[in-house]
Design an enzyme around this catalytic site. Structure first.
Site, PDB file in Angstrom:
ATOM      1  N   THR A   9     -11.299 -21.289   8.580  1.00 61.78           N
ATOM      2  CA  THR A   9     -10.660 -22.311   7.754  1.00 61.78           C
ATOM      3  C   THR A   9      -9.697 -21.651   6.780  1.00 61.78           C
ATOM      4  O   THR A   9     -10.014 -20.643   6.157  1.00 61.78           O
ATOM      5  CB  THR A   9     -11.701 -23.143   6.982  1.00 61.78           C
ATOM      6  OG1 THR A   9     -12.467 -23.914   7.917  1.00 61.78           O
ATOM      7  CG2 THR A   9     -11.034 -24.091   5.999  1.00 61.78           C
ATOM      8  N   PHE A  17      -7.715 -21.968   3.320  1.00 60.50           N
ATOM      9  CA  PHE A  17      -7.760 -22.617   2.015  1.00 60.50           C
ATOM     10  C   PHE A  17      -6.465 -22.323   1.260  1.00 60.50           C
ATOM     11  O   PHE A  17      -5.852 -21.272   1.463  1.00 60.50           O
ATOM     12  CB  PHE A  17      -8.928 -22.072   1.183  1.00 60.50           C
ATOM     13  CG  PHE A  17     -10.296 -22.448   1.691  1.00 60.50           C
ATOM     14  CD1 PHE A  17     -11.032 -23.454   1.086  1.00 60.50           C
ATOM     15  CD2 PHE A  17     -10.856 -21.775   2.767  1.00 60.50           C
ATOM     16  CE1 PHE A  17     -12.296 -23.800   1.540  1.00 60.50           C
ATOM     17  CE2 PHE A  17     -12.118 -22.113   3.237  1.00 60.50           C
ATOM     18  CZ  PHE A  17     -12.830 -23.127   2.621  1.00 60.50           C
TER      19      PHE A  17
END
Length: 298
Positions: A192, A194
């Site tokens: 992921t 960010f």
């Protein structure tokens, strides 16, 4: 506070008190303690005081109001695509993207009832999507919840037979759950991305590989996007992300979220952005920041 399951509330109170006592070190994140965003905050900034927030809007507000120096928000996942609708949230917040961070994501299936058969798994929609092959193979029904760690706290609170949560291993440790299975994500290179947000923009050093993020709306004419993108091709500016979305219900014009390599001040980037402005209704820069991972081809 009442939005969190009871086992999370004490931790939220403790972490909030620590963060609010030292806002310069506070990093707001969405979710209950033990969420992937909590892990990202601790991993990205070793001296951070993570501040749990129930929603993405709450995390952004904490920075706007000075209760936190920064917020760390998941923006996209390698398995399941877009995470947060930052193209809606960020312009309204007035905050700037000042950094990016990539966190490997590993999901665990956890329960409060030891070896009892698991019938349902509760978690954030992103985590459920990233583990769908495992859930299908084991005939486990997915149940959507606000976030991964809060789901773990809920399972710890209700102790319902047959119910499990999908969350990071840290959540099992914090809420006293038993891990029934580890690394259940569909791909073990699950990642992921960010972004870190602050009240003031912080331009990178000129000799650092950078990214720039921006929004724009094309004119409602034939070949509008083709014309808008031409300046990046002719000036050799690499665009690494382009997503379309609609604002409102008219469907009369499309807005776009984009990432490019480089930043304003680079002659090629300046020329490309000038051409983009000419072919669009508006352009809004959201921030320039150092690359956390190179986008150059291997």
């Amino acid at each position: 506070m009442e939005n969190y399951p009871l086992p999370a509330q004490t931790l939220v109170e403790q972490m909030s008190a620590q963060a609010l006592a030292d806002p310069a070190r506070a990093v707001a994140f969405q979710g209950a303690p033990g969420a992937n965003s909590h892990l990202a905050a601790m991993s990205w900034r070793a001296d951070s005081l993570p501040l749990p927030c129930f929603s993405f809007e709450d995390a952004l507000d904490a920075v706007k109001e000075g209760r936190a120096d920064q917020a760390i928000i998941p923006i996209e996942n390698s398995l399941h695509g877009r995470v947060a609708d930052m193209h809606f949230l960020l312009p309204e917040s007035g905050l700037s993207i000042v950094a990016e961070y990539f966190l490997p994501i590993h999901h665990c299936l956890m329960t409060a009832n030891g070896g009892a058969p698991i019938a349902t798994a509760i978690s954030h929609v992103q985590a459920l999507g990233q583990c769908r092959k495992y859930l299908r193979a084991h005939d486990i029904r997915p149940v959507v919840y606000a976030d991964t760690a809060a789901a773990a706290a809920l399972v710890a609170e209700t102790r319902e037979t047959g119910a499990a949560a999908i969350a990071p291993a840290l959540a099992a440790e914090l809420y006293g759950l038993t891990i029934a299975a580890r690394d259940i994500e569909d791909s073990h290179d699950n990642m992921t991305r960010f972004v870190i947000l602050a009240r003031e923009a912080r331009l990178p050093q000129p000799d650092v590989a950078t990214m720039t993020t921006f929004l724009f709306e094309v004119k409602n004419i034939p070949a509008a996007l083709y014309k808008a993108m031409g300046g990046f091709a002719t000036n050799g500016v690499n665009m690494t992300k382009l997503e379309s979305y609609q604002r409102g219900a008219s469907f009369s014009a499309t807005e776009f979220y984009a990432d490019i390599e480089g930043m304003p001040g680079d002659p090629a980037v300046d020329r490309a952005l000038d051409e983009l402005r000419f072919h669009t209704k508006w352009l809004r820069l959201l921030g320039s920041y150092p690359q956390a991972r190179t986008r150059a081809p291997a």
